[in-house]
Design a protein around this motif. Structure first.
Motif, PDB file in Angstrom:
ATOM      1  N   ALA A   2      37.222  47.261  51.035  1.00 19.57           N
ATOM      2  CA  ALA A   2      37.368  46.713  52.623  1.00 19.57           C
ATOM      3  C   ALA A   2      39.066  46.757  52.398  1.00 19.57           C
ATOM      4  CB  ALA A   2      36.476  45.533  52.649  1.00 19.57           C
ATOM      5  N   CYS A   3      40.140  47.470  51.185  1.00 17.60           N
ATOM      6  CA  CYS A   3      40.841  47.419  50.787  1.00 17.60           C
ATOM      7  C   CYS A   3      41.570  45.674  50.651  1.00 17.60           C
ATOM      8  CB  CYS A   3      41.708  48.004  51.588  1.00 17.60           C
ATOM      9  SG  CYS A   3      41.957  49.858  51.868  1.00 17.60           S
ATOM     10  N   ARG A   4      41.297  44.744  50.616  1.00 18.34           N
ATOM     11  CA  ARG A   4      41.843  43.557  50.182  1.00 18.34           C
ATOM     12  C   ARG A   4      41.467  43.529  48.780  1.00 18.34           C
ATOM     13  NH1 ARG A   4      36.542  42.259  53.688  1.00 18.34           N
ATOM     14  NH2 ARG A   4      35.841  41.642  51.492  1.00 18.34           N
ATOM     15  N   PHE A   5      42.519  44.061  48.435  1.00 17.09           N
ATOM     16  CA  PHE A   5      42.916  44.290  47.109  1.00 17.09           C
ATOM     17  C   PHE A   5      43.260  42.754  46.455  1.00 17.09           C
ATOM     18  CE2 PHE A   5      45.141  47.978  48.676  1.00 17.09           C
ATOM     19  CZ  PHE A   5      43.574  49.224  48.197  1.00 17.09           C
ATOM     20  N   GLU A   6      44.289  42.028  46.433  1.00 18.18           N
ATOM     21  CA  GLU A   6      44.434  40.079  45.976  1.00 18.18           C
ATOM     22  C   GLU A   6      43.302  39.800  45.934  1.00 18.18           C
ATOM     23  OE1 GLU A   6      46.943  37.688  47.793  1.00 18.18           O
ATOM     24  OE2 GLU A   6      49.016  39.276  47.905  1.00 18.18           O
ATOM     25  N   GLU A   7      42.030  39.995  47.015  1.00 19.17           N
ATOM     26  CA  GLU A   7      40.724  39.466  46.941  1.00 19.17           C
ATOM     27  C   GLU A   7      39.890  39.902  45.673  1.00 19.17           C
ATOM     28  OE1 GLU A   7      36.588  38.985  49.508  1.00 19.17           O
ATOM     29  OE2 GLU A   7      38.031  39.047  49.674  1.00 19.17           O
ATOM     30  N   ALA A   8      39.762  41.288  45.853  1.00 16.46           N
ATOM     31  CA  ALA A   8      39.441  42.090  44.618  1.00 16.46           C
ATOM     32  C   ALA A   8      39.816  42.342  42.800  1.00 16.46           C
ATOM     33  CB  ALA A   8      39.698  43.635  44.278  1.00 16.46           C
ATOM     34  N   ALA A   9      41.345  41.860  43.025  1.00 16.48           N
ATOM     35  CA  ALA A   9      41.814  41.462  41.317  1.00 16.48           C
ATOM     36  C   ALA A   9      41.612  40.363  41.408  1.00 16.48           C
ATOM     37  CB  ALA A   9      43.133  41.714  41.158  1.00 16.48           C
ATOM     38  N   THR A  10      40.710  39.475  42.054  1.00 16.94           N
ATOM     39  CA  THR A  10      40.833  37.918  41.365  1.00 16.94           C
ATOM     40  C   THR A  10      39.395  37.738  40.920  1.00 16.94           C
ATOM     41  OG1 THR A  10      42.083  36.547  42.947  1.00 16.94           O
ATOM     42  CG2 THR A  10      40.652  35.472  42.681  1.00 16.94           C
ATOM     43  N   HIS A  11      38.180  38.733  41.532  1.00 21.59           N
ATOM     44  CA  HIS A  11      37.025  38.240  41.659  1.00 21.59           C
ATOM     45  C   HIS A  11      36.875  39.340  40.673  1.00 21.59           C
ATOM     46  CE1 HIS A  11      35.129  36.349  44.558  1.00 21.59           C
ATOM     47  NE2 HIS A  11      36.061  37.559  45.522  1.00 21.59           N
ATOM     48  N   GLU A  16      38.654  40.353  37.744  1.00 20.72           N
ATOM     49  CA  GLU A  16      39.333  38.765  36.318  1.00 20.72           C
ATOM     50  C   GLU A  16      38.494  38.322  36.126  1.00 20.72           C
ATOM     51  OE1 GLU A  16      42.192  38.584  33.219  1.00 20.72           O
ATOM     52  OE2 GLU A  16      42.292  39.957  34.953  1.00 20.72           O
ATOM     53  N   GLU A  17      38.232  37.441  36.635  1.00 19.44           N
ATOM     54  CA  GLU A  17      37.133  36.565  36.793  1.00 19.44           C
ATOM     55  C   GLU A  17      35.637  36.899  35.668  1.00 19.44           C
ATOM     56  OE1 GLU A  17      36.574  34.059  40.065  1.00 19.44           O
ATOM     57  OE2 GLU A  17      38.448  33.540  40.075  1.00 19.44           O
ATOM     58  N   ALA A  18      35.224  38.199  36.509  1.00 18.76           N
ATOM     59  CA  ALA A  18      33.894  38.706  36.026  1.00 18.76           C
ATOM     60  C   ALA A  18      34.367  39.523  34.745  1.00 18.76           C
ATOM     61  CB  ALA A  18      33.452  40.046  37.171  1.00 18.76           C
ATOM     62  N   GLY A  19      35.404  39.966  35.014  1.00 20.56           N
ATOM     63  CA  GLY A  19      35.857  40.541  32.868  1.00 20.56           C
ATOM     64  C   GLY A  19      36.321  39.553  32.243  1.00 20.56           C
ATOM     65  N   GLN A  20      36.157  38.281  32.647  1.00 20.15           N
ATOM     66  CA  GLN A  20      36.803  37.303  31.796  1.00 20.15           C
ATOM     67  C   GLN A  20      35.375  36.886  30.905  1.00 20.15           C
ATOM     68  OE1 GLN A  20      39.495  34.466  32.930  1.00 20.15           O
ATOM     69  NE2 GLN A  20      41.138  35.264  32.902  1.00 20.15           N
ATOM     70  N   LEU A  21      33.974  36.582  31.853  1.00 16.73           N
ATOM     71  CA  LEU A  21      32.781  36.237  32.141  1.00 16.73           C
ATOM     72  C   LEU A  21      32.159  37.277  30.752  1.00 16.73           C
ATOM     73  CD1 LEU A  21      31.752  34.125  35.353  1.00 16.73           C
ATOM     74  CD2 LEU A  21      32.048  33.501  33.145  1.00 16.73           C
ATOM     75  N   ALA A  22      32.185  38.291  30.811  1.00 11.93           N
ATOM     76  CA  ALA A  22      31.274  39.770  30.797  1.00 11.93           C
ATOM     77  C   ALA A  22      31.549  39.742  29.197  1.00 11.93           C
ATOM     78  CB  ALA A  22      31.719  41.164  31.382  1.00 11.93           C
ATOM     79  N   HIS A  23      32.931  39.225  28.626  1.00 13.58           N
ATOM     80  CA  HIS A  23      33.618  39.923  26.991  1.00 13.58           C
ATOM     81  C   HIS A  23      33.238  38.124  26.829  1.00 13.58           C
ATOM     82  CE1 HIS A  23      36.019  43.140  27.378  1.00 13.58           C
ATOM     83  NE2 HIS A  23      36.890  42.671  28.530  1.00 13.58           N
ATOM     84  N   HIS A  24      33.170  37.045  27.671  1.00 14.42           N
ATOM     85  CA  HIS A  24      32.518  36.145  27.227  1.00 14.42           C
ATOM     86  C   HIS A  24      31.220  36.282  26.482  1.00 14.42           C
ATOM     87  CE1 HIS A  24      32.198  30.915  26.433  1.00 14.42           C
ATOM     88  NE2 HIS A  24      31.470  31.870  27.444  1.00 14.42           N
ATOM     89  N   PHE A  25      30.240  36.639  27.324  1.00 11.27           N
ATOM     90  CA  PHE A  25      29.134  36.323  26.624  1.00 11.27           C
ATOM     91  C   PHE A  25      28.168  37.935  26.354  1.00 11.27           C
ATOM     92  CE2 PHE A  25      28.808  33.950  30.157  1.00 11.27           C
ATOM     93  CZ  PHE A  25      28.584  32.973  29.712  1.00 11.27           C
ATOM     94  N   GLY A  26      30.008  38.413  25.482  1.00 15.82           N
ATOM     95  CA  GLY A  26      29.584  39.620  24.665  1.00 15.82           C
ATOM     96  C   GLY A  26      28.394  41.082  25.825  1.00 15.82           C
ATOM     97  N   ASN A  27      29.011  41.386  26.605  1.00 10.32           N
ATOM     98  CA  ASN A  27      28.530  41.956  27.641  1.00 10.32           C
ATOM     99  C   ASN A  27      29.021  43.458  27.188  1.00 10.32           C
ATOM    100  OD1 ASN A  27      26.663  43.879  29.577  1.00 10.32           O
ATOM    101  ND2 ASN A  27      26.109  41.721  30.583  1.00 10.32           N
ATOM    102  N   THR A  28      28.674  44.169  27.153  1.00  7.74           N
ATOM    103  CA  THR A  28      29.914  45.360  27.011  1.00  7.74           C
ATOM    104  C   THR A  28      29.422  46.420  27.439  1.00  7.74           C
ATOM    105  OG1 THR A  28      28.732  46.501  25.276  1.00  7.74           O
ATOM    106  CG2 THR A  28      30.939  45.225  24.130  1.00  7.74           C
ATOM    107  N   ASP A  29      28.511  46.139  27.468  1.00  3.99           N
ATOM    108  CA  ASP A  29      28.480  48.010  29.523  1.00  3.99           C
ATOM    109  C   ASP A  29      29.523  46.709  30.504  1.00  3.99           C
ATOM    110  OD1 ASP A  29      27.020  49.143  27.815  1.00  3.99           O
ATOM    111  OD2 ASP A  29      24.840  48.200  28.356  1.00  3.99           O
ATOM    112  N   ARG A  30      28.706  45.915  31.080  1.00  6.63           N
ATOM    113  CA  ARG A  30      29.502  45.097  32.185  1.00  6.63           C
ATOM    114  C   ARG A  30      31.007  45.012  32.023  1.00  6.63           C
ATOM    115  NH1 ARG A  30      27.266  44.745  37.051  1.00  6.63           N
ATOM    116  NH2 ARG A  30      25.065  44.475  36.022  1.00  6.63           N
ATOM    117  N   ALA A  31      31.642  45.170  30.975  1.00  4.09           N
ATOM    118  CA  ALA A  31      32.644  44.731  30.678  1.00  4.09           C
ATOM    119  C   ALA A  31      33.628  46.260  30.903  1.00  4.09           C
ATOM    120  CB  ALA A  31      33.085  44.355  29.053  1.00  4.09           C
ATOM    121  N   PHE A  32      32.721  47.359  30.556  1.00  5.82           N
ATOM    122  CA  PHE A  32      32.847  48.683  30.685  1.00  5.82           C
ATOM    123  C   PHE A  32      33.272  48.740  32.409  1.00  5.82           C
ATOM    124  CE2 PHE A  32      32.725  52.732  31.067  1.00  5.82           C
ATOM    125  CZ  PHE A  32      33.529  53.494  30.473  1.00  5.82           C
ATOM    126  N   LEU A  33      32.117  48.538  32.882  1.00  6.48           N
ATOM    127  CA  LEU A  33      32.219  48.965  34.538  1.00  6.48           C
ATOM    128  C   LEU A  33      33.280  48.109  35.086  1.00  6.48           C
ATOM    129  CD1 LEU A  33      28.302  48.742  35.190  1.00  6.48           C
ATOM    130  CD2 LEU A  33      29.695  50.336  34.735  1.00  6.48           C
TER     131      LEU A  33
END
Length: 299
Positions: A76-85, A87-104
Motif C-alpha cells: 500500500a506504499c505506507r513505507f514507514e509503517e512497513a519498516a516498523t513492522h 523490523e519488529e518481526a525480524g528481531q522476533l524471528a532472530h530471537h526465536f531462531g526462526n531462520t526461514d522466517r527471518a529470511f523471508l
C-alpha cells in the motif's frame, strides 16, 4: 472455497475459546484474502491476529503477523509503517531462531529498500540472503528478485545470468510456480537483449504452466481467468513506453496517471522488470499520436 474454510475455522476456534487456533486461522485467512487482491481486509485480519498473539504472549505468531502487516503496508506504499513492522518481526524471528522466517522478512526488507530507490541497500540484503543455507524453492525466488534488481541497476547481462539459470533450475526441479515467476521476468529481459525468439519460447512455457492468471494493480485484482480468456477480455494493441533509460517507481507512476485518461488508452501498467517502463493497452494505432501529444504538452 479456501476463504470460506478459513472463515469457518476462525469462527469455530473463537467459539471454543482457542486463541492459538483462531490466530493461526486468521493468518491463513489473511494470506488467502490477500491473494484475492483485498489488501484492506488482509491488513485487518493480520491486525486481529497480532492482537491475539500479543495477548497470548506467543512470539512466533507475533512474528508471522508482523511480517504480514509489513508486507501489506509495503504493497500500500505506507513505507514507514512497513519498516516498523518488518523490523519488529525480524528481531522476533532472530530471537526465536526462526531462520526461514527471518529470511523471508529480509526479502521483504530488500523490497522496501528497492521501493525507496535504495538499490544498493536492497542488493546488499538480497546478496546476504543468497549466501545463506535455504531451501531450493526459496533460493530461486530470491535469485529472480536479485536479477530483476540488477536490471534496475542497469546491469542487463547480470540480470540474465541470475534469472536464466533460476528459470532452468525451476523447470528441472518441476517447480511450476517458480518457473512461472522466473519466466515472467526472463521473457522481457531476453526481449530487451534482442533475443525475441527465446523470449517468446519462455513466455509460451509460462502460458502453458499457468492455467489461470490474475492481473493485480495497486493491490487489487483487476482481471483474472485463463490466459486465452484474458487475451480476449483485454484485447487491444500493446505498446511499451520507456520514460527514460533509468527511470524509477515514482516517475513511472506519474506518467501512468498522466496517460490513463487519454482517450483510447484502456490500461497502463508499470513494469518494474523492464526498468519501470509502461505497458499500455490501446484501442488502435491512432491512439499513439494522442499519447505523444499528451506527453509533448506536459513537456
Amino acid at each position: 472455497e479456501a476463504r470460506q474454510l478459513y472463515e469457518q475455522a476462525v469462527a469455530g476456534f473463537e467459539a471454543d475459546g482457542n486463541g492459538f487456533g483462531a490466530a493461526s486461522a486468521l493468518g491463513n485467512l489473511s494470506l488467502t484474502v490477500g491473494e484475492l487482491g483485498d489488501l484492506d481486509r488482509s491488513h485487518t485480519l493480520a491486525s486481529q491476529m497480532l492482537e491475539i498473539a500479543r495477548q497470548l504472549g506467543h512470539g512466533p505468531l507475533q512474528t508471522t503477523a508482523g511480517q504480514l502487516l509489513g508486507t501489506y503496508a509495503l504493497r500500500a506504499c505506507r513505507f514507514e509503517e512497513a519498516a516498523t513492522h518488518l523490523e519488529e518481526a525480524g528481531q522476533l524471528a532472530h530471537h526465536f531462531g526462526n531462520t526461514d522466517r527471518a529470511f523471508l522478512i529480509d526479502l521483504n526488507r530488500a523490497e522496501l529498500q528497492w521501493e525507496l530507490d535504495d538499490l544498493s541497500g536492497a542488493a546488499e540484503l538480497l546478496d546476504d540472503c543468497l549466501r545463506r543455507t535455504i531451501g531450493q524453492s526459496t533460493r530461486l525466488f530470491a535469485q529472480v528478485l536479485r536479477g530483476a534488481l540488477a536490471h534496475d541497476q542497469g546491469e542487463l547481462e547480470r540480470a540474465l545470468e541470475l534469472v536464466g539459470p533460476a528459470n532452468a533450475q525451476a523447470k528441472e526441479l518441476g517447480l511450476a510456480d517458480r518457473q512461472v515467476f522466473a519466466g515472467l521476468s526472463l521473457g522481457p529481459l531476453l526481449a530487451e537483449a534482442g533475443q525475441a525468439e527465446q523470449a517468446s519460447a519462455v513466455l509460451e512455457e509460462v502460458e502453458a504452466l499457468a492455467d489461470r492468471m490474475a492481473i493485480i494493480d495497486s493491490g487489487r485484482v483487476i482481471a483474472e481467468g485463463t490466459p486465452d480468456g484474458l487475451k480476449q477480455q483485454l484485447g487491444g494493441d500493446r505498446v511499451t513506453l520507456r520514460v527514460r533509460e533509468f527511470s524509477d517507481a515514482s516517475e513511472a507512476d506519474r506518467v501512468r496517471q498522466l496517460l490513463q485518461p487519454v482517450e483510447g488508452v484502456r490500461q497502463v501498467v508499470v513494469n518494474r522488470a523492464q526498468g519501470f517502463s509502461l505497458n499500455l493497452v490501446i484501442d488502435e494505432e491512432a491512439v499513439i499520436n494522442r499519447v505523444r501529444q499528451c506527453l509533448d504538452h506536459e513537456g
